[in-house]
Design an enzyme around this catalytic site. Structure first.
Site, mmCIF file in Angstrom:
data_model
loop_
_atom_site.group_PDB
_atom_site.id
_atom_site.type_symbol
_atom_site.label_atom_id
_atom_site.label_comp_id
_atom_site.label_asym_id
_atom_site.label_seq_id
_atom_site.Cartn_x
_atom_site.Cartn_y
_atom_site.Cartn_z
ATOM 1 N N GLY A 50 0.795 -1.216 0.000
ATOM 2 C CA GLY A 50 0.000 0.000 0.000
ATOM 3 C C GLY A 50 0.828 1.267 0.000
ATOM 4 O O GLY A 50 0.284 2.363 0.024
ATOM 5 N N CYS A 51 2.137 1.127 -0.015
ATOM 6 C CA CYS A 51 3.020 2.296 -0.079
ATOM 7 C C CYS A 51 3.512 2.479 -1.507
ATOM 8 O O CYS A 51 3.837 1.504 -2.171
ATOM 9 C CB CYS A 51 4.229 2.118 0.837
ATOM 10 S SG CYS A 51 3.842 2.280 2.577
ATOM 11 N N GLN A 52 3.564 3.724 -1.935
ATOM 12 C CA GLN A 52 4.095 4.038 -3.259
ATOM 13 C C GLN A 52 5.573 3.687 -3.314
ATOM 14 O O GLN A 52 6.060 3.116 -4.275
ATOM 15 C CB GLN A 52 3.881 5.515 -3.546
ATOM 16 C CG GLN A 52 4.483 5.976 -4.849
ATOM 17 C CD GLN A 52 4.331 7.475 -5.029
ATOM 18 O OE1 GLN A 52 3.908 8.187 -4.129
ATOM 19 N NE2 GLN A 52 4.677 7.949 -6.206
ATOM 20 N N SER A 53 6.293 4.037 -2.253
ATOM 21 C CA SER A 53 7.710 3.696 -2.178
ATOM 22 C C SER A 53 7.849 2.365 -1.444
ATOM 23 O O SER A 53 6.895 1.844 -0.894
ATOM 24 C CB SER A 53 8.482 4.803 -1.464
ATOM 25 O OG SER A 53 7.864 5.124 -0.245
#
Length: 140
Positions: A50-53
């Site tokens: 769920g994190c872009q990075s």
């Protein structure tokens, strides 16, 4: 020091900056101070979904307290996880689960993040609380 005192310290630190660019610079400083995560924990198993990075979080349970380590390939995200660790590290699972992370709103973090980074913040908090829930269930 309790979680409220730690959060109050963070709020006061961020209040010293008028501009969000300066606050981002401070997050970068915090990221650079975060101890590195064990290389064995920079794997898919520790990666937060769920994190872009890419963000890796691990937790260990010792003497009734939870100790986190984390890393990210994005410096601002790493600064954010450093703040979360500062508030939640060395707490009992119950303290972690009961803590209202109000500093996030008070310093204006959520509204100054891109939507994808804000989603990542929620995912990081969720994962840290899941670790605490798992440790709490082992206590009982």
């Amino acid at each position: 020091m309790d979680t409220d005192r730690t959060q109050q310290e963070i709020i006061e630190e961020f209040a010293a900056f008028d501009e969000w660019l300066d606050k981002y610079d401070y997050l970068i400083e915090l990221a650079e101070e975060l101890p590195p995560i064990d290389e064995n924990h920079r794997t898919e198993q520790y990666l937060i979904q769920g994190c872009q990075s890419r963000v890796w979080v691990d937790a260990r349970y010792q003497d009734g307290k939870v100790w986190y380590s984390a890393d990210s390939d994005a410096i601002i995200t790493k600064g954010i996880i450093a703040l979360l660790i500062r508030v939640l590290n060395g707490r009992t699972p119950r303290e972690i689960l009961d803590t209202d992370l109000y500093f996030i709103d008070r310093i204006g973090l959520k509204e100054n993040l891109s939507p994808t980074r804000a989603n990542g913040l929620v995912a990081m908090i969720k994962q840290m609380r899941l670790f605490a829930m798992a440790f709490a269930s082992k206590e009982n």
